[in-house]
Motif scaffolding. Sequence first.
Motif, PDB file in Angstrom:
ATOM      1  N   ILE A   1     -30.868   0.484  17.735  1.00 55.75           N
ATOM      2  CA  ILE A   1     -30.150   0.986  16.209  1.00 55.75           C
ATOM      3  C   ILE A   1     -30.797  -0.672  15.843  1.00 55.75           C
ATOM      4  O   ILE A   1     -30.858  -1.543  16.267  1.00 55.75           O
ATOM      5  N   VAL A   2     -32.413  -0.553  14.649  1.00 52.93           N
ATOM      6  CA  VAL A   2     -33.038  -1.471  14.200  1.00 52.93           C
ATOM      7  C   VAL A   2     -32.212  -1.526  12.284  1.00 52.93           C
ATOM      8  O   VAL A   2     -32.443  -0.666  12.101  1.00 52.93           O
ATOM      9  N   LEU A   3     -32.870  -2.630  12.312  1.00 47.95           N
ATOM     10  CA  LEU A   3     -33.125  -2.651  10.916  1.00 47.95           C
ATOM     11  C   LEU A   3     -34.176  -3.002  10.498  1.00 47.95           C
ATOM     12  O   LEU A   3     -35.661  -3.289  11.285  1.00 47.95           O
ATOM     13  N   ILE A   4     -35.003  -2.293   8.890  1.00 47.89           N
ATOM     14  CA  ILE A   4     -36.338  -2.515   8.839  1.00 47.89           C
ATOM     15  C   ILE A   4     -35.937  -3.103   7.224  1.00 47.89           C
ATOM     16  O   ILE A   4     -35.308  -2.392   6.633  1.00 47.89           O
ATOM     17  N   ASP A   5     -37.019  -3.862   6.955  1.00 45.68           N
ATOM     18  CA  ASP A   5     -36.588  -4.024   5.779  1.00 45.68           C
ATOM     19  C   ASP A   5     -37.859  -5.253   4.969  1.00 45.68           C
ATOM     20  O   ASP A   5     -38.908  -4.873   5.731  1.00 45.68           O
ATOM     21  N   LYS A   6     -38.039  -5.200   3.903  1.00 42.83           N
ATOM     22  CA  LYS A   6     -38.832  -5.925   2.893  1.00 42.83           C
ATOM     23  C   LYS A   6     -38.590  -6.953   2.228  1.00 42.83           C
ATOM     24  O   LYS A   6     -37.266  -6.783   1.557  1.00 42.83           O
ATOM     25  N   ILE A   7     -39.911  -7.813   1.585  1.00 42.16           N
ATOM     26  CA  ILE A   7     -39.695  -8.798   0.729  1.00 42.16           C
ATOM     27  C   ILE A   7     -38.724  -8.531  -0.653  1.00 42.16           C
ATOM     28  O   ILE A   7     -39.523  -6.914  -0.396  1.00 42.16           O
ATOM     29  N   THR A   8     -39.065  -9.478  -1.446  1.00 38.44           N
ATOM     30  CA  THR A   8     -38.774  -8.369  -2.959  1.00 38.44           C
ATOM     31  C   THR A   8     -39.702  -7.886  -3.115  1.00 38.44           C
ATOM     32  O   THR A   8     -40.988  -8.531  -3.637  1.00 38.44           O
ATOM     33  N   ASP A   9     -39.299  -7.168  -3.696  1.00 31.91           N
ATOM     34  CA  ASP A   9     -40.326  -6.018  -4.977  1.00 31.91           C
ATOM     35  C   ASP A   9     -39.744  -5.786  -6.488  1.00 31.91           C
ATOM     36  O   ASP A   9     -38.933  -5.027  -6.151  1.00 31.91           O
TER      37      ASP A   9
ATOM     38  N   GLN B   1     -29.247 -13.780 -12.805  1.00 33.72           N
ATOM     39  CA  GLN B   1     -29.609 -15.073 -13.057  1.00 33.72           C
ATOM     40  C   GLN B   1     -28.643 -16.315 -12.069  1.00 33.72           C
ATOM     41  O   GLN B   1     -29.583 -16.635 -12.106  1.00 33.72           O
ATOM     42  N   ARG B   2     -27.965 -15.255 -11.797  1.00 36.58           N
ATOM     43  CA  ARG B   2     -26.740 -16.364 -10.609  1.00 36.58           C
ATOM     44  C   ARG B   2     -27.837 -16.374  -9.578  1.00 36.58           C
ATOM     45  O   ARG B   2     -27.728 -17.195  -8.553  1.00 36.58           O
ATOM     46  N   SER B   3     -28.608 -15.365  -8.648  1.00 33.27           N
ATOM     47  CA  SER B   3     -29.733 -16.061  -7.636  1.00 33.27           C
ATOM     48  C   SER B   3     -31.214 -16.386  -8.100  1.00 33.27           C
ATOM     49  O   SER B   3     -31.679 -15.275  -7.595  1.00 33.27           O
ATOM     50  N   PRO B   4     -31.584 -17.412  -8.720  1.00 34.12           N
ATOM     51  CA  PRO B   4     -32.493 -17.843  -8.776  1.00 34.12           C
ATOM     52  C   PRO B   4     -33.303 -17.798  -7.515  1.00 34.12           C
ATOM     53  O   PRO B   4     -32.954 -17.782  -6.323  1.00 34.12           O
ATOM     54  N   PRO B   5     -34.716 -17.928  -7.858  1.00 25.85           N
ATOM     55  CA  PRO B   5     -35.368 -18.463  -5.864  1.00 25.85           C
ATOM     56  C   PRO B   5     -35.028 -19.549  -5.468  1.00 25.85           C
ATOM     57  O   PRO B   5     -34.845 -20.230  -6.537  1.00 25.85           O
ATOM     58  N   GLY B   6     -34.958 -19.450  -3.680  1.00 25.80           N
ATOM     59  CA  GLY B   6     -34.418 -20.765  -3.403  1.00 25.80           C
ATOM     60  C   GLY B   6     -32.583 -20.488  -3.048  1.00 25.80           C
ATOM     61  O   GLY B   6     -32.486 -21.634  -2.949  1.00 25.80           O
ATOM     62  N   ASP B   7     -31.682 -20.284  -4.401  1.00 22.45           N
ATOM     63  CA  ASP B   7     -30.587 -20.235  -3.856  1.00 22.45           C
ATOM     64  C   ASP B   7     -30.698 -19.388  -2.663  1.00 22.45           C
ATOM     65  O   ASP B   7     -30.363 -18.458  -2.188  1.00 22.45           O
ATOM     66  N   PRO B   8     -28.684 -20.465  -2.553  1.00 19.23           N
ATOM     67  CA  PRO B   8     -28.050 -19.058  -0.816  1.00 19.23           C
ATOM     68  C   PRO B   8     -28.148 -17.884  -1.515  1.00 19.23           C
ATOM     69  O   PRO B   8     -28.352 -17.484  -0.137  1.00 19.23           O
ATOM     70  N   SER B   9     -27.663 -17.468  -2.316  1.00 19.14           N
ATOM     71  CA  SER B   9     -27.156 -15.709  -2.209  1.00 19.14           C
ATOM     72  C   SER B   9     -28.626 -15.188  -1.870  1.00 19.14           C
ATOM     73  O   SER B   9     -27.907 -13.614  -1.618  1.00 19.14           O
ATOM     74  N   ARG B  10     -29.710 -15.896  -1.762  1.00 20.94           N
ATOM     75  CA  ARG B  10     -30.673 -14.582  -1.531  1.00 20.94           C
ATOM     76  C   ARG B  10     -30.480 -14.574  -0.279  1.00 20.94           C
ATOM     77  O   ARG B  10     -31.578 -13.620   0.552  1.00 20.94           O
ATOM     78  N   GLY B  11     -30.400 -14.611   0.512  1.00 21.20           N
ATOM     79  CA  GLY B  11     -29.749 -14.724   1.962  1.00 21.20           C
ATOM     80  C   GLY B  11     -28.389 -14.601   1.749  1.00 21.20           C
ATOM     81  O   GLY B  11     -27.805 -13.978   3.369  1.00 21.20           O
ATOM     82  N   TRP B  12     -27.693 -13.699   1.104  1.00 13.35           N
ATOM     83  CA  TRP B  12     -26.002 -12.703   1.529  1.00 13.35           C
ATOM     84  C   TRP B  12     -26.441 -11.414   1.618  1.00 13.35           C
ATOM     85  O   TRP B  12     -26.791 -10.616   1.286  1.00 13.35           O
ATOM     86  N   PHE B  13     -25.490 -10.631   3.154  1.00 11.25           N
ATOM     87  CA  PHE B  13     -25.899  -9.672   3.185  1.00 11.25           C
ATOM     88  C   PHE B  13     -27.570  -9.015   3.763  1.00 11.25           C
ATOM     89  O   PHE B  13     -27.228  -7.613   3.269  1.00 11.25           O
ATOM     90  N   ALA B  14     -28.435  -9.475   3.744  1.00  8.44           N
ATOM     91  CA  ALA B  14     -29.626  -9.380   3.574  1.00  8.44           C
ATOM     92  C   ALA B  14     -30.067 -10.674   4.258  1.00  8.44           C
ATOM     93  O   ALA B  14     -30.009 -12.155   4.452  1.00  8.44           O
ATOM     94  N   ARG B  15     -31.273  -9.986   4.912  1.00  2.00           N
ATOM     95  CA  ARG B  15     -31.701 -11.603   5.599  1.00  2.00           C
ATOM     96  C   ARG B  15     -32.923 -12.244   4.269  1.00  2.00           C
ATOM     97  O   ARG B  15     -32.902 -11.396   2.988  1.00  2.00           O
ATOM     98  N   PRO B  16     -32.884 -13.758   4.061  1.00  2.53           N
ATOM     99  CA  PRO B  16     -33.464 -14.174   3.522  1.00  2.53           C
ATOM    100  C   PRO B  16     -34.427 -13.525   2.283  1.00  2.53           C
ATOM    101  O   PRO B  16     -35.507 -12.963   3.212  1.00  2.53           O
ATOM    102  N   ASN B  17     -34.523 -13.053   0.664  1.00  2.68           N
ATOM    103  CA  ASN B  17     -35.642 -12.828   0.165  1.00  2.68           C
ATOM    104  C   ASN B  17     -36.057 -11.362   0.876  1.00  2.68           C
ATOM    105  O   ASN B  17     -37.146 -11.085   0.364  1.00  2.68           O
ATOM    106  N   ARG B  18     -35.403 -10.760   1.536  1.00  2.57           N
ATOM    107  CA  ARG B  18     -35.477  -9.374   1.628  1.00  2.57           C
ATOM    108  C   ARG B  18     -33.950  -8.323   1.772  1.00  2.57           C
ATOM    109  O   ARG B  18     -32.709  -8.053   2.715  1.00  2.57           O
ATOM    110  N   PRO B  19     -33.937  -8.476   0.087  1.00  3.41           N
ATOM    111  CA  PRO B  19     -32.868  -6.998  -0.144  1.00  3.41           C
ATOM    112  C   PRO B  19     -33.014  -5.905  -0.478  1.00  3.41           C
ATOM    113  O   PRO B  19     -31.321  -5.072   0.173  1.00  3.41           O
ATOM    114  N   LEU B  20     -33.919  -5.555   0.278  1.00  2.56           N
ATOM    115  CA  LEU B  20     -34.405  -3.620   0.382  1.00  2.56           C
ATOM    116  C   LEU B  20     -34.317  -2.918   2.227  1.00  2.56           C
ATOM    117  O   LEU B  20     -35.578  -4.019   2.246  1.00  2.56           O
TER     118      LEU B  20
END
Length: 603
Positions: free
Chosen positions: A202-210, A218-237
């Motif tokens: 079982i693996v994860l396929i993901d990509k950086i922000t597209d 607006q609560r998740s600007p670049p560099g904000d910790p929220s960009r690593g919540w529930f996904a690898r940092p800055n890989r939301p998809l």
Amino acid sequence: MDAPHRHPWAIVTMVVVLAAISGLAAVVSVDGYLPALLDFGETSPSVSSPSSLAPSSAAEPTSLIPSDRLTLWNPGIPDGIPGRTTVCAAVDAGTYGNGTQDASAGIQDALDACPVGKVVQLSAGDFKITSTLLIRKGIVLRGLGPAQTKLKMPVGTNDNLITVGTKWFKFTQPTDLASDGIKGRTSVTLARVPTGLAAGDIVLIDKITDSNITEWSQRSPPGDPSRGWFARPNRPLGQVMEIESVNGNDVTFTTPFHIDFQTAFAAQLTRFSNTEGWPPVPAVKYAGVEDLYVSGGGGGQGNIALSNAAYSWIKNIESDFQDGAGVEIAGSFRCVLRDSYIHSTRNPNPGGGGYGVSVSWASADNLIENNIVWNMNSVIVMRASGGGNVVGYNYMDDAWISYATSVVVAGLEAAHMTTPHYELFEGNQSFNFEGDETWGNSVYITVFRNHLTCKRRSAPPLRLTDVGNRRCATIARGHWWYSFVGNVLGYSGMTPPPRSWVFESQWPWTSAPAVWRFGYNHEDWKAQPDPKVRETVIREGNFDYVTGQVHWTNASQPVPPSLYLASKPAFFENNVWPWVDASGTTKLFTLPARARFDAMPGH
């Protein structure tokens, strides 16, 4: 799934659907926001009655939903939940004073010693649980039913009661994709093959922000910790997948990609681990939790979690009085939550402590079916979920905020952390549907044959009054390519405009409650709406009680019975299916989950 009503027929059905159409082209956020728009109360929604008449909708697919908005919705465990019968250990509540002594270690010892494929059977009585019970292999933890077998965690314990899989999973070193993962295909080429990568992983396929797909709030600007919540940092998809075969650098998966993963956006494959960058930890497969009651999970950890699990299940449980999610599905593949009653959080407030069901960490192809979720801050959220998930035939009602009981919050939603995609909501009943923009957007979501009542029920002992931010179906800015087909919105007797409800709210926004609203910015109500939301939404064959009409873009067309079922599911028994028939003379029949709730004492 107790009966194999989905496989393999559903696979064939969806292939036919895709082939047939292949050439055809919310105001309140859940965390930290109270809306400014207010309106005034209405009468209660009517309760639909059972009927023996079949719906008039045809079963054959049409061009209602273009092929680029469909995926293969074939969720859950092929052939249904296994029926395990061999008991490896019986644990008696009396051994632990029926809740007066800590039973955690005793149950954990039984779980650890139980061979794969067998059952740890709990007796009737109370079990005091003070630390998480970990199910780390394909076994079943079973009670004698939620009314008899009860697992209770003392308030103040910062833990959840049960985790199936790997608690606090991390990821191995990633591997770049050498070719694009293309929606609908099942294979890809890797730049290199990680040591030991094999069929069944079982693996994860993901990509950086597209930015063509993902929009952070607006609560998740670049560099904000929220960009690593529930996904690898800055890989939301992302999407959790299972490897079918490895041939050189070519990898084939058991399910298709639900969305494109391009090398231009640094698409990668990673495996799950228990320490960041360390060797992989296999997912737990074919494990189950059945027929028991859980209560009191705290510290934001909730009650039960499927975490790095596959082909695993939660069936016929009752969950209440948690802080966190009643059930969390995180980093998991083809799991099932069904026939359960999840209710009455002790923390009905923004901040994540009062969610009924949470689907997160790119979880894909899971099934949430025939459940009751009631009396929460949010009944369901999807936080960077991975596509192919189906939320089917659930009753989800009465979400609220303890300090603002008159404000209507979000009901059904495939949102709450960017970027859920290709998720299906079919046959549910809830007070509304919303795509909130608290942390970002969702895309390619399908809302099919649901009843959105437009009003919280406020079942006893709750005393909720719908005053602020009443609505039926609303999606915020960034929520693109949504499809609403064959739904019934509202309730008999809704007051038509100009005195109360309007069919669609228009900018500049007013306080009138609306059946539909698109593209709003809840951080700035004076901002013009995102035009792409309205331009890309599809609304076909939906009936609303404000206009009393079924609305079509052009001529009316047959609506298929289901987008994931090939036939009537067993849990409908003698009830009419599909139970929502927007074009029929009778719009609403009986939803079994709602009927179960209505039969409970006090409801």
